[in-house]
Design an enzyme around this catalytic site. Structure first.
Site, short mmCIF file in Angstrom:
data_model
loop_
_atom_site.label_atom_id
_atom_site.label_comp_id
_atom_site.label_asym_id
_atom_site.label_seq_id
_atom_site.Cartn_x
_atom_site.Cartn_y
_atom_site.Cartn_z
N HIS A 57 14.05 -49.63 -25.50
CA HIS A 57 15.26 -50.23 -24.92
C HIS A 57 16.12 -50.95 -25.97
CE1 HIS A 57 16.75 -51.92 -20.80
NE2 HIS A 57 17.75 -51.76 -21.64
N ASP A 80 19.30 -43.18 -14.53
CA ASP A 80 18.91 -43.99 -15.69
C ASP A 80 18.46 -45.36 -15.20
OD1 ASP A 80 19.27 -44.47 -18.82
OD2 ASP A 80 19.94 -46.27 -17.77
N TYR A 88 15.26 -53.79 -15.68
CA TYR A 88 16.29 -53.97 -14.63
C TYR A 88 15.72 -54.52 -13.34
CZ TYR A 88 19.03 -50.97 -17.78
OH TYR A 88 19.67 -50.44 -18.87
N LYS A 115 12.92 -47.05 -19.67
CA LYS A 115 12.91 -47.67 -21.00
C LYS A 115 11.80 -48.69 -21.16
CE LYS A 115 17.92 -47.23 -20.62
NZ LYS A 115 18.35 -47.76 -19.32
#
Ligand code: NDP
Ligand code: 1BO
Ligand code: 1BO
Length: 333
Positions: free
Chosen positions: A134, A54, A59, A101
């Site tokens: 997200h 994931d 990120y 996402k």
């Protein structure tokens, strides 16, 4: 029995999505995995047997980045490199399940496809297994944390979802879904969707069971993935006395008890760790069960609170449009 959900089918366990595709029950989380990301992904897949990773554009770990700190240049590792190493080691792409996402700044119909294409390029993949919205809030490019006046924009949910559906149609993603939705937002989406969300990802652990939206997802046949299943680093439940007690009784670790609890509720889990021994520990959650009385005791943990309230990301107490975390969650908490 509380553990009636079918997990442990196959060697590692998986759940079947509305689309008929399967999602592995345990995946590796990568938020705040930082410079250890590629190593963790490679360890998880090649040594621990994970088949599900994931990640998210937000990120900052999808692609290798060169960073310079105090005149020293180094590379921030990335998911793409870890996946590539695992595939070079003989794992087939079709046996992996990769989730990413769509970030809040890209929540406009004309930005969806370019954002996905960038993620694919960064991950060095030609399709994703799952692409998620997200957070259901659109942010202006360069928005501050917390947002300043005018930095939270109107979100065209229906228009963005139509573009997400287009990605499925064109074979760029196998399934689409959402994160951090409320029942109100889910009902709105269900009214216009041609392709219903296959997965809803949300914070879930014994300290935040999130039952209301969980029940709504079950009603619509939407699979739920529990994020922060250990309580994240802020509220790590591995030291909770009850979790420790159940772990001692079952001769398992507290982390394994928390993850097994989530699987027995019928959700997949995506624990994050950058430590090899924990990555391996966190997938040893098949072939045993938490007995009914202990499962129920864990469900009874009081003091339920979210770790991720969304407040830092979306609330501007003076100018709004969201003036409190309660508003972010449509007054459903
Ligand atoms: P987790 O609940 O997975 O907890 C991670 C923390 O627990 C880290 O501090 C980790 O430290 C520690 N840890 C890992 N394994 C163990 C263990 N066996 N025993 C004790 N401690 C352990 O938190 P996250 O918030 O990272 O959530 C997991 C993933 O979910 C994220 O990485 C991300 O991929 C996803 N996510 C999605 C969100 C969304 O909005 N859709 C929001 C938040 C998360 P260490 O690394 O040192 O082992
Ligand atoms: C910043 C995003 C929260 C983790 O998914
Ligand atoms: C850093 C992300 C926090 C969301 O509430």
């Amino acid at each position: 029995m509380a553990s009636a959900q079918a997990v442990g089918q196959g060697e590692r366990g998986h759940f079947v999505l509305k689309s008929g595709h399967t999602i592995p029950a345990v995946g590796l989380g990568t938020w705040r995995a930082g410079s250890d990301t590629a190593h963790s992904v490679r360890t998880a897949i090649a040594e621990a047997g994970y088949r599900h990773v994931d990640t998210a554009a937000q990120y900052g770990v999808e692609k290798e980045q060169v960073v310079t700190v105090c005149r020293k240049t180094s590379c921030v590792d990335q998911v793409g490199r870890g996946l590539k190493a695992a595939m070079e080691g003989g794992i087939n792409r079709k046996d992996l399940f990769v989730t990413s996402k769509l970030w809040c700044t890209e929540l406009a119909p004309d930005r969806v496809r370019p954002a996905l294409e960038k993620t694919l390029k960064d991950l060095q993949l030609d399709y994703l297994d799952l692409y998620l919205i997200h957070w259901p809030f659109r942010l202006k490019d360069g928005a501050h944390m917390p947002p300043e006046a005018g930095e939270v924009l109107e979100f065209d949910m229906e228009g963005v979802w139509r573009e997400m559906e287009g990605l499925v149609k064109d074979g760029l993603v196998k399934d689409i879904g959402v994160c951090n939705y409320t029942v109100a937002k889910l009902n709105r989406l269900m009214r216009s969707a041609n392709v219903p969300p296959a997965v809803c990802q949300m914070e879930m652990h014994p300290g935040w069971k999130n039952d209301r939206i969980f029940e709504a997802c079950k009603k619509h046949g939407i699979h739920v993935t529990a994020y922060s299943p250990l309580g994240s680093s802020e509220k790590n439940l591995a030291h909770d006395p009850l979790v420790e007690k159940v772990a001692n009784k079952l001769d398992k670790t507290p982390g394994q008890v928390l993850l097994r609890w989530a699987l027995q509720r019928g959700t997949s889990v995506i624990p994050k760790s950058t430590r090899d021994e924990r990555i391996k520990e966190n997938i040893q959650v098949f072939g045993w069960e938490i007995p009914e009385e202990d499962f129920r005791a864990l469900c009874g943990i009081k003091d339920e609170k979210r770790v991720l309230t969304g407040e830092e990301l979306f609330v501007n107490k003076t100018h709004g449009p969201y003036k409190s975390a309660t508003e972010v969650w449509d007054h459903e908490d």
